[in-house]
Design a protein around this motif. Structure first.
Motif, short mmCIF file in Angstrom:
data_model
loop_
_atom_site.label_atom_id
_atom_site.label_comp_id
_atom_site.label_asym_id
_atom_site.label_seq_id
_atom_site.Cartn_x
_atom_site.Cartn_y
_atom_site.Cartn_z
N ARG A 60 25.96 -51.36 2.45
CA ARG A 60 26.11 -50.11 2.38
C ARG A 60 26.79 -48.99 1.85
NH1 ARG A 60 25.63 -52.51 8.57
NH2 ARG A 60 23.88 -53.47 9.11
N THR A 84 17.23 -54.49 9.12
CA THR A 84 18.07 -54.90 10.37
C THR A 84 19.12 -53.47 10.35
OG1 THR A 84 20.37 -55.55 10.65
CG2 THR A 84 19.68 -55.14 7.98
N ALA A 85 19.90 -52.93 10.96
CA ALA A 85 20.06 -51.65 10.69
C ALA A 85 20.76 -51.35 9.97
CB ALA A 85 21.98 -51.57 12.01
N GLU A 86 20.63 -49.83 9.63
CA GLU A 86 21.38 -49.49 8.41
C GLU A 86 20.59 -49.56 6.88
OE1 GLU A 86 24.90 -46.60 8.33
OE2 GLU A 86 25.64 -48.55 9.27
N ASN A 87 19.01 -49.84 7.17
CA ASN A 87 18.79 -50.55 5.55
C ASN A 87 18.38 -49.71 4.83
OD1 ASN A 87 17.74 -52.58 6.69
ND2 ASN A 87 16.62 -51.49 8.49
N GLN A 90 17.34 -45.91 4.72
CA GLN A 90 18.00 -45.11 5.66
C GLN A 90 20.44 -44.18 5.28
OE1 GLN A 90 17.94 -47.93 7.99
NE2 GLN A 90 16.44 -47.57 9.29
#
Ligand SMILES: C[S@@+](CC[C@H](N)C(=O)[O-])C[C@H]1O[C@@H](n2cnc3c(N)ncnc32)[C@H](O)[C@@H]1O
Length: 269
Positions: A60, A84-87, A90
């Motif tokens: 990220r 998953t979160a914050e790919n 995104q």
């Protein structure tokens, strides 16, 4: 792909890199064989879950750096992993909604979930290619890539926690060279990679011997071997570091945790 076709291609009896990583990250897309392999590795290297989380945070921070300071609008994320979160898209599209992202993985489950969950903002584009990174021509000839990426403009190539699944050194270096050669000047390369450099010798020996059941599918590389992926490119400061030490966020409440994964970002001159 129909659910039936997908099921016929899934072997849930053998540990699989994407599902085992999902297990370490606390996800739900994993089976008993993945968890057994994940636990066997954790028994030898208790920081493995921290390493998975820190690797994800590196991804990220690297995408944020690329989208802001390096001004990159196109991303080729090979070895995507289960959503998953914050790919990647995104993070990039939060900074610039027109960002275009092509995801590539050789695992059909990853592709099925990515197509369902990794949806682009309307101003940008995302696409998904099922391909093996050891066949770069397949990736660059894929209709989805040709349609979405303009290879006359800089692209960030992400190879995050994937090159350690290519055990043959020459093949690994040749693949990365072939991929970066296909990109124009000012493109960037991001790699993170497992290493045994920071492990006590007895633990490193267990991994080098590849004797752990269901855990012999990755190959750690030394700092020197890691740096070879960036031959001919300009490393961005701070160069090759533990992923947790690569531009850690100053706002973070806790200091970066030591993990056995190298990370670096470089620019093509
Ligand atoms: C540990 S996950 C990393 C996911 C994501 N890049 C991250 O760092 O959060 C590794 C991913 O690489 C994929 N992979 C492994 N070998 C590959 C290959 N030869 N070609 C394409 N993908 C591969 C696996 O299916 C898995 O999804």
């Amino acid at each position: 792909m129909t659910a039936e076709e997908l099921n016929s291609r899934l072997d849930t009896t053998v540990a699989n890199p994407a599902r085992r990583y999902d297990y370490w990250l606390g996800g739900k897309d994993n089976f008993a064989a993945d968890r057994e392999s994940g636990d066997a590795i954790e028994a030898v290297y208790p920081a493995i879950r921290t390493a998975a989380v820190e690797n994800r945070m590196f991804l990220r921070r690297a995408v944020r750096y690329l989208a802001t300071e390096a001004g990159i609008r196109q991303f080729l994320d090979i070895g995507t992993g289960l959503p998953t979160a914050e790919n990647t898209h995104q993070v990039a599209q939060e900074i610039n909604p027109t960002s275009r992202i092509v995801y590539v993985d050789n695992d059909p489950l990853v592709l099925a979930h990515a197509r369902a969950l990794l949806t682009s903002q309307p101003a940008g584009r995302t696409a998904y290619i099922e391909a093996d990174l050891r066949e770069p021509a397949e990736i660059f000839n894929a209709e989805e890539l040709v349609d979405i990426l303009d290879l006359r403009e800089p692209v960030a190539l992400l190879l995050v926690a994937v090159m350690h699944f290519v055990p043959d050194d020459e093949q690994a270096y040749t693949v990365v060279k072939t991929l970066t050669n296909a990109l124009p000047a000012d493109s960037c390369l991001v790699v993170s990679h497992a290493t045994y450099d920071f492990l006590p010798a007895d633990i490193a020996d267990v991994f080098t011997a590849k004797s752990l059941p269901g855990a012999g599918d990755f190959t750690g590389r030394s700092r020197e071997q890691f740096l070879r992926f960036f031959d001919g490119l300009d490393l961005i400061a701070p160069g090759a570091e533990m992923v947790s030490q690569w531009r850690p966020e100053s706002s973070s409440a806790s200091p970066p945790k030591p993990v056995s994964v190298y990370g670096a970002v470089a620019r093509k001159p």
